[in-house]
Scaffold this active site. Sequence first.
Site, short mmCIF file in Angstrom:
data_model
loop_
_atom_site.label_atom_id
_atom_site.label_comp_id
_atom_site.label_asym_id
_atom_site.label_seq_id
_atom_site.Cartn_x
_atom_site.Cartn_y
_atom_site.Cartn_z
N LYS A 1 -2.21 151.02 13.86
CA LYS A 1 -1.85 150.51 15.18
C LYS A 1 -1.28 151.64 16.04
CE LYS A 1 1.73 147.48 15.75
NZ LYS A 1 2.67 148.21 16.62
N GLU B 1 0.14 152.56 20.15
CA GLU B 1 0.62 151.97 21.40
C GLU B 1 0.02 152.71 22.59
OE1 GLU B 1 4.90 151.81 21.58
OE2 GLU B 1 5.06 150.88 19.60
N GLU C 1 2.54 142.49 23.36
CA GLU C 1 3.97 142.23 23.16
C GLU C 1 4.64 141.93 24.50
OE1 GLU C 1 6.09 145.06 20.71
OE2 GLU C 1 8.05 144.20 21.25
N ASP D 1 1.66 151.29 11.33
CA ASP D 1 1.95 151.86 12.65
C ASP D 1 1.85 153.38 12.62
OD1 ASP D 1 2.49 150.36 14.91
OD2 ASP D 1 4.53 149.87 14.29
N ASP E 1 6.82 150.48 12.86
CA ASP E 1 7.86 151.49 13.08
C ASP E 1 9.18 150.84 13.51
OD1 ASP E 1 7.11 150.80 15.64
OD2 ASP E 1 6.66 152.84 16.32
N SER E 2 9.17 149.48 13.60
CA SER E 2 10.44 148.76 13.77
C SER E 2 11.36 149.05 12.59
CB SER E 2 10.19 147.25 13.87
OG SER E 2 9.36 146.81 12.82
O1 KIV Z 1 6.85 147.89 14.68
C1 KIV Z 1 6.75 146.66 14.79
O2 KIV Z 1 7.39 145.89 14.10
C2 KIV Z 1 5.85 146.14 15.80
C3 KIV Z 1 5.91 144.67 16.05
C4 KIV Z 1 7.05 144.36 16.93
C5 KIV Z 1 4.65 144.15 16.60
O3 KIV Z 1 5.11 146.86 16.40
#
Ligand code: KIV
Length: 271
Positions: free
Chosen positions: A118, A120, A187, A90, A51-52
């Site tokens: 993934k 959080e 992280e 994500d 989600d970056s």
């Molecule tokens: O969204 C992302 O790019 C991440 C990485 C920073 C691990 O979660």
Amino acid sequence: MSVHTDRKQITLATLNKMKLNSEKFTCLTSYESTMTSKICDAGVDVVLVGDSLGMVVQGHDSTLPVTMEQLIYHLECVVRGNNGAHIMADMPFMSYATDDMGFENATRLMQAGANSIKIEGGEWISKMASMLADRGIPVCAHMGLTPQAFNRIGGNFVQGRDPEKREIIISEAIALEKAGAAMLLLECVPDSLTKEIMAELKIPVIGIGAGASTDGQIMVVHDVLGISCLDKLPKFVKNFMNESNSIQEALSNYVHEVKSETFPSSEHTFY
Ligand code: KIV
């Protein structure tokens, strides 16, 4: 699809085997097809549709605005460029706020081509990790600095420096493994905390700003290629273009330095 020879598919079993053999694995983010095929040509093991993308693709200043529809769109682009990498997707902000939402949205990502998802959080995601695992969905639990919670945390900074928070992170990591999490992503935590967690867990651990002792390393692909709009780069970032003549060479150098354990070095590590 990549035009290159098919690579053997990297699975969760492959990553577990690499951990057992003390062989480091490599992960990079990707959000589109061509970059994914270049990443695969470099031999990267795991591609994260992170989600970056909210920041590096959409220009937001956090990951919070990213929606499920947008994540799925980018995931589908990545799937088309993939050649053998394990694709992790994500779950966007609030897409797993309740168990029902978590099931529905994790299912959508798996049906769009993800091999794992993934999420959080700490202890509060352990029930979801367990129920998703029971239903065949491998979960990577993202701990330490969790960017979706930056408003509560009060910024993006190193987590687990004080003894109390450190103990919480360790006990939550153990709880998540027990609950059925297939992987852990750490992280921005001090190297000594990572080492303590590594001594407790059997599942593969991926690090970003978590020192050299994790089983795998991950970076945002834009950071590896030195493309950033930030005035000040985080300490854990290394621009691999500085010592490379092409994007392909920079990606291969990243893989080589992780595998040979020259990246991350102490200059990229929090103590
Ligand atoms: O969204 C992302 O790019 C991440 C990485 C920073 C691990 O979660």
